[in-house]
Design a protein around this motif. Sequence first.
Motif, PDB file in Angstrom:
ATOM      1  N   VAL A  41     -48.322 -35.006 -22.378  1.00 45.23           N
ATOM      2  CA  VAL A  41     -48.950 -33.799 -22.927  1.00 45.23           C
ATOM      3  C   VAL A  41     -47.864 -32.810 -23.347  1.00 45.23           C
ATOM      4  CG1 VAL A  41     -50.494 -31.868 -22.419  1.00 45.23           C
ATOM      5  CG2 VAL A  41     -50.957 -34.109 -21.437  1.00 45.23           C
ATOM      6  N   GLU A  42     -48.004 -32.260 -24.546  1.00 45.49           N
ATOM      7  CA  GLU A  42     -47.061 -31.266 -25.042  1.00 45.49           C
ATOM      8  C   GLU A  42     -47.513 -29.887 -24.569  1.00 45.49           C
ATOM      9  OE1 GLU A  42     -43.529 -30.601 -27.242  1.00 45.49           O
ATOM     10  OE2 GLU A  42     -44.528 -32.483 -26.815  1.00 45.49           O
ATOM     11  N   GLY A  43     -46.724 -29.281 -23.684  1.00 41.43           N
ATOM     12  CA  GLY A  43     -47.077 -27.980 -23.132  1.00 41.43           C
ATOM     13  C   GLY A  43     -46.057 -26.918 -23.484  1.00 41.43           C
ATOM     14  N   THR A  44     -46.386 -25.685 -23.168  1.00 33.76           N
ATOM     15  CA  THR A  44     -45.495 -24.548 -23.400  1.00 33.76           C
ATOM     16  C   THR A  44     -44.580 -24.370 -22.209  1.00 33.76           C
ATOM     17  OG1 THR A  44     -47.180 -23.461 -24.740  1.00 33.76           O
ATOM     18  CG2 THR A  44     -45.404 -22.071 -23.885  1.00 33.76           C
ATOM     19  N   LYS A  45     -43.288 -24.388 -22.479  1.00 31.51           N
ATOM     20  CA  LYS A  45     -42.290 -24.182 -21.432  1.00 31.51           C
ATOM     21  C   LYS A  45     -42.097 -22.674 -21.259  1.00 31.51           C
ATOM     22  CE  LYS A  45     -37.759 -26.027 -20.288  1.00 31.51           C
ATOM     23  NZ  LYS A  45     -36.657 -26.859 -20.773  1.00 31.51           N
ATOM     24  N   PHE A  46     -41.993 -22.215 -19.998  1.00 32.96           N
ATOM     25  CA  PHE A  46     -41.844 -20.782 -19.758  1.00 32.96           C
ATOM     26  C   PHE A  46     -40.932 -20.526 -18.567  1.00 32.96           C
ATOM     27  CE2 PHE A  46     -45.169 -21.966 -16.853  1.00 32.96           C
ATOM     28  CZ  PHE A  46     -44.930 -21.178 -15.739  1.00 32.96           C
ATOM     29  N   SER A  47     -40.518 -19.278 -18.476  1.00 34.96           N
ATOM     30  CA  SER A  47     -39.699 -18.805 -17.361  1.00 34.96           C
ATOM     31  C   SER A  47     -40.196 -17.420 -16.994  1.00 34.96           C
ATOM     32  CB  SER A  47     -38.231 -18.735 -17.801  1.00 34.96           C
ATOM     33  OG  SER A  47     -37.450 -18.069 -16.838  1.00 34.96           O
ATOM     34  N   MET A  48     -40.241 -17.137 -15.686  1.00 31.42           N
ATOM     35  CA  MET A  48     -40.645 -15.802 -15.245  1.00 31.42           C
ATOM     36  C   MET A  48     -40.124 -15.540 -13.840  1.00 31.42           C
ATOM     37  SD  MET A  48     -44.684 -16.468 -14.494  1.00 31.42           S
ATOM     38  CE  MET A  48     -45.024 -14.907 -13.766  1.00 31.42           C
ATOM     39  N   ALA A  49     -39.949 -14.269 -13.529  1.00 34.90           N
ATOM     40  CA  ALA A  49     -39.515 -13.851 -12.194  1.00 34.90           C
ATOM     41  C   ALA A  49     -40.761 -13.535 -11.369  1.00 34.90           C
ATOM     42  CB  ALA A  49     -38.624 -12.622 -12.290  1.00 34.90           C
ATOM     43  N   MET A  50     -40.770 -13.960 -10.118  1.00 38.88           N
ATOM     44  CA  MET A  50     -41.904 -13.645  -9.243  1.00 38.88           C
ATOM     45  C   MET A  50     -41.827 -12.213  -8.722  1.00 38.88           C
ATOM     46  SD  MET A  50     -44.078 -16.113  -8.960  1.00 38.88           S
ATOM     47  CE  MET A  50     -44.938 -15.882  -7.418  1.00 38.88           C
ATOM     48  N   ASP A  51     -40.637 -11.670  -8.696  1.00 34.75           N
ATOM     49  CA  ASP A  51     -40.417 -10.324  -8.175  1.00 34.75           C
ATOM     50  C   ASP A  51     -39.503  -9.601  -9.157  1.00 34.75           C
ATOM     51  OD1 ASP A  51     -39.454  -8.042  -6.829  1.00 34.75           O
ATOM     52  OD2 ASP A  51     -39.446  -9.048  -4.894  1.00 34.75           O
ATOM     53  N   LYS A  52     -39.979  -8.499  -9.690  1.00 41.66           N
ATOM     54  CA  LYS A  52     -39.198  -7.799 -10.713  1.00 41.66           C
ATOM     55  C   LYS A  52     -37.868  -7.260 -10.194  1.00 41.66           C
ATOM     56  CE  LYS A  52     -41.719  -3.485 -10.064  1.00 41.66           C
ATOM     57  NZ  LYS A  52     -42.562  -2.494 -10.699  1.00 41.66           N
ATOM     58  N   THR A  53     -37.721  -7.195  -8.876  1.00 40.82           N
ATOM     59  CA  THR A  53     -36.442  -6.723  -8.323  1.00 40.82           C
ATOM     60  C   THR A  53     -35.473  -7.876  -8.071  1.00 40.82           C
ATOM     61  OG1 THR A  53     -37.185  -6.857  -6.012  1.00 40.82           O
ATOM     62  CG2 THR A  53     -37.596  -4.778  -7.198  1.00 40.82           C
ATOM     63  N   LYS A  54     -35.961  -9.119  -8.205  1.00 38.18           N
ATOM     64  CA  LYS A  54     -35.119 -10.303  -7.984  1.00 38.18           C
ATOM     65  C   LYS A  54     -35.252 -11.230  -9.181  1.00 38.18           C
ATOM     66  CE  LYS A  54     -35.893 -10.094  -3.016  1.00 38.18           C
ATOM     67  NZ  LYS A  54     -36.482 -10.784  -1.861  1.00 38.18           N
ATOM     68  N   LEU A  55     -34.655 -10.856 -10.298  1.00 37.85           N
ATOM     69  CA  LEU A  55     -34.827 -11.605 -11.539  1.00 37.85           C
ATOM     70  C   LEU A  55     -34.210 -12.995 -11.495  1.00 37.85           C
ATOM     71  CD1 LEU A  55     -34.397  -8.782 -14.199  1.00 37.85           C
ATOM     72  CD2 LEU A  55     -36.504  -9.767 -13.293  1.00 37.85           C
ATOM     73  N   ASN A  56     -33.362 -13.277 -10.519  1.00 42.79           N
ATOM     74  CA  ASN A  56     -32.785 -14.616 -10.400  1.00 42.79           C
ATOM     75  C   ASN A  56     -33.699 -15.572  -9.639  1.00 42.79           C
ATOM     76  OD1 ASN A  56     -30.446 -14.069 -11.860  1.00 42.79           O
ATOM     77  ND2 ASN A  56     -29.426 -13.245 -10.058  1.00 42.79           N
ATOM     78  N   ASP A  57     -34.694 -15.050  -8.922  1.00 41.29           N
ATOM     79  CA  ASP A  57     -35.692 -15.881  -8.257  1.00 41.29           C
ATOM     80  C   ASP A  57     -36.792 -16.136  -9.284  1.00 41.29           C
ATOM     81  OD1 ASP A  57     -34.233 -15.740  -5.951  1.00 41.29           O
ATOM     82  OD2 ASP A  57     -35.566 -14.339  -4.928  1.00 41.29           O
ATOM     83  N   ARG A  58     -36.785 -17.316  -9.899  1.00 40.57           N
ATOM     84  CA  ARG A  58     -37.643 -17.564 -11.055  1.00 40.57           C
ATOM     85  C   ARG A  58     -38.509 -18.801 -10.899  1.00 40.57           C
ATOM     86  NH1 ARG A  58     -36.324 -14.125 -14.778  1.00 40.57           N
ATOM     87  NH2 ARG A  58     -37.481 -15.140 -16.416  1.00 40.57           N
ATOM     88  N   ILE A  59     -39.568 -18.815 -11.682  1.00 42.55           N
ATOM     89  CA  ILE A  59     -40.372 -20.015 -11.890  1.00 42.55           C
ATOM     90  C   ILE A  59     -40.048 -20.501 -13.295  1.00 42.55           C
ATOM     91  CG2 ILE A  59     -42.675 -20.958 -12.249  1.00 42.55           C
ATOM     92  CD1 ILE A  59     -43.765 -18.920 -10.354  1.00 42.55           C
ATOM     93  N   LEU A  60     -39.695 -21.764 -13.402  1.00 42.43           N
ATOM     94  CA  LEU A  60     -39.580 -22.424 -14.697  1.00 42.43           C
ATOM     95  C   LEU A  60     -40.732 -23.410 -14.730  1.00 42.43           C
ATOM     96  CD1 LEU A  60     -35.751 -23.147 -14.699  1.00 42.43           C
ATOM     97  CD2 LEU A  60     -36.943 -21.303 -15.866  1.00 42.43           C
ATOM     98  N   GLY A  61     -41.481 -23.453 -15.817  1.00 42.06           N
ATOM     99  CA  GLY A  61     -42.628 -24.339 -15.825  1.00 42.06           C
ATOM    100  C   GLY A  61     -43.054 -24.763 -17.203  1.00 42.06           C
ATOM    101  N   VAL A  62     -44.029 -25.660 -17.206  1.00 38.05           N
ATOM    102  CA  VAL A  62     -44.669 -26.124 -18.431  1.00 38.05           C
ATOM    103  C   VAL A  62     -46.166 -26.040 -18.184  1.00 38.05           C
ATOM    104  CG1 VAL A  62     -44.983 -28.040 -20.043  1.00 38.05           C
ATOM    105  CG2 VAL A  62     -42.751 -27.675 -18.959  1.00 38.05           C
ATOM    106  N   ILE A  63     -46.867 -25.376 -19.096  1.00 42.43           N
ATOM    107  CA  ILE A  63     -48.300 -25.162 -18.936  1.00 42.43           C
ATOM    108  C   ILE A  63     -49.024 -25.623 -20.193  1.00 42.43           C
ATOM    109  CG2 ILE A  63     -48.315 -22.788 -19.794  1.00 42.43           C
ATOM    110  CD1 ILE A  63     -50.092 -22.168 -17.290  1.00 42.43           C
ATOM    111  N   TYR A  64     -50.213 -26.202 -19.995  1.00 42.69           N
ATOM    112  CA  TYR A  64     -51.043 -26.670 -21.110  1.00 42.69           C
ATOM    113  C   TYR A  64     -52.480 -26.257 -20.826  1.00 42.69           C
ATOM    114  CZ  TYR A  64     -53.655 -29.919 -24.063  1.00 42.69           C
ATOM    115  OH  TYR A  64     -54.523 -30.469 -24.974  1.00 42.69           O
ATOM    116  N   LYS A  65     -53.077 -25.518 -21.743  1.00 39.84           N
ATOM    117  CA  LYS A  65     -54.451 -25.028 -21.561  1.00 39.84           C
ATOM    118  C   LYS A  65     -54.636 -24.407 -20.175  1.00 39.84           C
ATOM    119  CE  LYS A  65     -56.722 -28.015 -24.891  1.00 39.84           C
ATOM    120  NZ  LYS A  65     -57.819 -28.960 -25.146  1.00 39.84           N
ATOM    121  N   ASN A  66     -53.664 -23.620 -19.775  1.00 40.40           N
ATOM    122  CA  ASN A  66     -53.661 -22.901 -18.505  1.00 40.40           C
ATOM    123  C   ASN A  66     -53.619 -23.833 -17.288  1.00 40.40           C
ATOM    124  OD1 ASN A  66     -53.349 -20.262 -17.603  1.00 40.40           O
ATOM    125  ND2 ASN A  66     -55.395 -20.264 -16.758  1.00 40.40           N
ATOM    126  N   ILE A  67     -53.123 -25.047 -17.483  1.00 37.46           N
ATOM    127  CA  ILE A  67     -52.940 -25.999 -16.380  1.00 37.46           C
ATOM    128  C   ILE A  67     -51.446 -26.228 -16.217  1.00 37.46           C
ATOM    129  CG2 ILE A  67     -53.349 -28.349 -15.564  1.00 37.46           C
ATOM    130  CD1 ILE A  67     -55.937 -28.275 -17.294  1.00 37.46           C
TER     131      ILE A  67
END
Length: 109
Positions: A41-67
């Motif tokens: 499945v071709e999904g959207t790759k994304f990156s985000m921080a779980m805590d705005k004060t710790k930008l190096n603590d991140r989630i990298l992921g791939v999501i498709y239709k919100n899955i």
Amino acid sequence: VAKKIKTSGNPFGSMDLSTFTDELKKRYDYKELGTENVAGVEGTKFSMAMDKTKLNDRILGVIYKNIMLKSSMKMSGFEINLVASKFDQNVEIPADKFGIPAGYTVQEK
């Protein structure tokens, strides 16, 4: 005992990235990084921080239709990686698969 909790209003509770406003994207340093194929499945790759004060603590992921098809989380020295090995769409799931297992009770919180 299983406790039922409400996740509405918390984008992390359900990982519903479709509800991310521009303000939330900025707050959590959300970035789309192109696409990636996971489990066919071709999904959207994304990156985000779980805590705005710790930008190096991140989630990298791939999501498709919100899955979530793939995620890698690095937080406080721990790393968790999840990758879908199979993805079937429009599959019939028997209702009894959603039942509460014997011996469990649900408490509303």
